[in-house]
Enzyme design. Structure first.
Site, PDB file in Angstrom:
ATOM      1  N   ASN A   5       0.875  -1.173   0.000  1.00  0.00           N
ATOM      2  CA  ASN A   5       0.000   0.000   0.000  1.00  0.00           C
ATOM      3  C   ASN A   5       0.911   1.222   0.000  1.00  0.00           C
ATOM      4  O   ASN A   5       1.526   1.533   1.005  1.00  0.00           O
ATOM      5  CB  ASN A   5      -0.896  -0.031   1.254  1.00  0.00           C
ATOM      6  CG  ASN A   5      -1.748   1.217   1.381  1.00  0.00           C
ATOM      7  OD1 ASN A   5      -1.798   2.045   0.458  1.00  0.00           O
ATOM      8  ND2 ASN A   5      -2.420   1.364   2.512  1.00  0.00           N
ATOM      9  N   LYS A  48       0.061   4.178  -0.152  1.00  0.00           N
ATOM     10  CA  LYS A  48      -0.583   5.352   0.483  1.00  0.00           C
ATOM     11  C   LYS A  48      -0.363   6.583  -0.403  1.00  0.00           C
ATOM     12  O   LYS A  48      -0.394   6.457  -1.619  1.00  0.00           O
ATOM     13  CB  LYS A  48      -0.064   5.524   1.916  1.00  0.00           C
ATOM     14  CG  LYS A  48      -0.207   4.220   2.718  1.00  0.00           C
ATOM     15  CD  LYS A  48       0.005   4.370   4.197  1.00  0.00           C
ATOM     16  CE  LYS A  48      -0.165   3.014   4.867  1.00  0.00           C
ATOM     17  NZ  LYS A  48      -0.085   3.068   6.313  1.00  0.00           N
ATOM     18  N   HIS A  81      -9.558   1.272   4.832  1.00  0.00           N
ATOM     19  CA  HIS A  81      -8.286   1.390   5.552  1.00  0.00           C
ATOM     20  C   HIS A  81      -8.495   2.288   6.770  1.00  0.00           C
ATOM     21  O   HIS A  81      -9.281   3.242   6.720  1.00  0.00           O
ATOM     22  CB  HIS A  81      -7.212   1.984   4.618  1.00  0.00           C
ATOM     23  CG  HIS A  81      -5.843   1.870   5.201  1.00  0.00           C
ATOM     24  ND1 HIS A  81      -5.379   2.744   6.162  1.00  0.00           N
ATOM     25  CD2 HIS A  81      -4.859   0.961   5.003  1.00  0.00           C
ATOM     26  CE1 HIS A  81      -4.156   2.373   6.508  1.00  0.00           C
ATOM     27  NE2 HIS A  81      -3.814   1.294   5.824  1.00  0.00           N
ATOM     28  N   GLU A 140      -6.835   4.588   7.909  1.00  0.00           N
ATOM     29  CA  GLU A 140      -6.595   6.012   7.651  1.00  0.00           C
ATOM     30  C   GLU A 140      -7.815   6.652   6.984  1.00  0.00           C
ATOM     31  O   GLU A 140      -8.118   7.826   7.213  1.00  0.00           O
ATOM     32  CB  GLU A 140      -5.328   6.172   6.784  1.00  0.00           C
ATOM     33  CG  GLU A 140      -4.071   5.902   7.608  1.00  0.00           C
ATOM     34  CD  GLU A 140      -2.925   5.275   6.835  1.00  0.00           C
ATOM     35  OE1 GLU A 140      -2.913   5.323   5.602  1.00  0.00           O
ATOM     36  OE2 GLU A 140      -2.011   4.716   7.498  1.00  0.00           O
ATOM     37  N   GLU A 149      -5.381  -5.026  10.380  1.00  0.00           N
ATOM     38  CA  GLU A 149      -4.357  -4.018  10.641  1.00  0.00           C
ATOM     39  C   GLU A 149      -4.646  -3.336  11.974  1.00  0.00           C
ATOM     40  O   GLU A 149      -5.461  -2.403  12.032  1.00  0.00           O
ATOM     41  CB  GLU A 149      -4.348  -2.973   9.523  1.00  0.00           C
ATOM     42  CG  GLU A 149      -4.057  -3.531   8.156  1.00  0.00           C
ATOM     43  CD  GLU A 149      -3.421  -2.488   7.233  1.00  0.00           C
ATOM     44  OE1 GLU A 149      -2.372  -2.794   6.659  1.00  0.00           O
ATOM     45  OE2 GLU A 149      -3.947  -1.368   7.118  1.00  0.00           O
ATOM     46  N   GLY A 157       2.571   2.107  10.792  1.00  0.00           N
ATOM     47  CA  GLY A 157       3.524   3.206  10.672  1.00  0.00           C
ATOM     48  C   GLY A 157       4.242   3.549  11.966  1.00  0.00           C
ATOM     49  O   GLY A 157       4.902   4.571  12.064  1.00  0.00           O
ATOM     50  N   SER A 191       3.478  -2.293  10.167  1.00  0.00           N
ATOM     51  CA  SER A 191       4.932  -2.362  10.367  1.00  0.00           C
ATOM     52  C   SER A 191       5.523  -3.729  10.002  1.00  0.00           C
ATOM     53  O   SER A 191       6.474  -4.190  10.633  1.00  0.00           O
ATOM     54  CB  SER A 191       5.312  -1.991  11.812  1.00  0.00           C
ATOM     55  OG  SER A 191       4.911  -0.661  12.082  1.00  0.00           O
TER      56      SER A 191
HETATM   57  P1  13P Z   1       3.073   0.228   7.604  1.00  0.00           P
HETATM   58  O1  13P Z   1       3.560  -1.066   7.018  1.00  0.00           O
HETATM   59  O2  13P Z   1       3.803   1.430   7.105  1.00  0.00           O
HETATM   60  O3  13P Z   1       2.954   0.171   9.088  1.00  0.00           O
HETATM   61  O4  13P Z   1       1.555   0.411   7.053  1.00  0.00           O
HETATM   62  C1  13P Z   1       0.679  -0.626   7.171  1.00  0.00           C
HETATM   63  C2  13P Z   1      -0.553  -0.283   6.427  1.00  0.00           C
HETATM   64  O5  13P Z   1      -1.323   0.555   6.831  1.00  0.00           O
HETATM   65  C3  13P Z   1      -0.802  -0.970   5.150  1.00  0.00           C
HETATM   66  O6  13P Z   1      -2.065  -0.697   4.669  1.00  0.00           O
END
Ligand code: 13P
Length: 249
Positions: A10, A12, A95, A97, A165, A171, A211
């Site tokens: 992803n 982002k 997601h 976010e 997740e 992150g 992560s």
């Molecule tokens: P990270 O791997 O940067 O923690 O992000 C995970 C994520 O949100 C994937 O959709």
């Protein structure tokens, strides 16, 4: 039949057409022997260029969201038809976010998911609890609601990929331990069995995300219920190929 692992990146809101093309060119030879499903979910504006860049490789291009309506007055949104025009195979939906910063709800997640399935796009539906919810012992309750409302009315649940997740692991560099991730993902599978049926639940691909990187992916993916990963930061470099190749390395 054993579930086929699925590793998705992803991006982002990262990368440009230029840096994206460069990374995909580097990844292509590195993942050419993989036996797994591999995708990169890229910013919408990069989809045409990245589809072209990934052509003829194991890497499929996915979107980071999709709208439920066929078309119309939905400024800023993207339809299934628009994604299909470029051969997009996957779309991340719900997601954390999107939920946290853009007010997405389980009801919206449900509508987006149903539309994706109807259009032959595999939805990667994200679920997960916040740190506060975990510490208050509400993880199962939160997941129950996300799964029940987000997956409502789906006829064939095997067409859906779930990404667990935990919000506190995204992150932050704080990965869930393999045991924590396994325990929660096994719970999700059990819940899907109750909402749908056990046989189908055993076929559903459930990824872990948060992560995940080349160092910790082996221990995570070794767990019996973890079928792959949704990778954020580590999908922005060739480290992604190391995650894809974790068993072959
Ligand atoms: P990270 O791997 O940067 O923690 O992000 C995970 C994520 O949100 C994937 O959709």
């Amino acid at each position: 039949m054993a579930r086929k692992p699925f590793i998705a990146g992803n991006w982002k809101m990262n990368m440009t057409a230029e840096s994206g093309k460069e990374l995909i060119a580097q990844l292509k030879p590195l993942v050419k022997d993989t036996r797994y499903n591999v995708a990169l979910c890229v910013p919408a504006i990069l989809i045409p260029a990245m589809v072209k860049a990934a052509k003829g490789s194991k890497i499929k291009i996915g979107a980071q969201n999709v709208h439920w309506a066929e078309k119309g007055a939905y400024t800023g949104e993207i339809s299934c038809e628009q994604l299909k025009e470029y051969g997009v195979k996957y779309a991340i939906i719900g997601h954390s976010e999107r939920r946290q910063y853009f007010g997405e709800t389980d009801e919206g997640v449900n509508k987006r998911t149903l539309a994706a399935i109807a259009n032959g796009i595999t939805p990667i539906v994200c679920v997960g609890e916040t740190l506060e919810e975990r510490e208050n012992g509400q993880t199962e309750k939160v997941l129950d609601k996300q799964l029940k409302d987000g997956l409502n009315g789906i006829e064939d649940i095997t067409k859906v990929v779930i990404a667990y997740e935990p919000v506190w692991a995204i992150g932050t560099g704080k990965t869930a331990t393999p045991e924590q991730a396994q325990e929660t993902i096994a719970y999700i599978r059990k819940k899907i069995g109750k909402l749908f049926d056990k046989r189908s639940a055993n076929k559903v691909i459930i990824q872990y995300g948060g992560s995940m990187n080349a160092k910790n992916c082996f221990d995570l993916m070794e767990q019996p219920d973890i079928d792959g990963g949704l990778i954020g930061g580590a999908s922005l470099t060739t480290e992604f190929a190391k995650v894809v190749n974790y068993l072959q390395d």
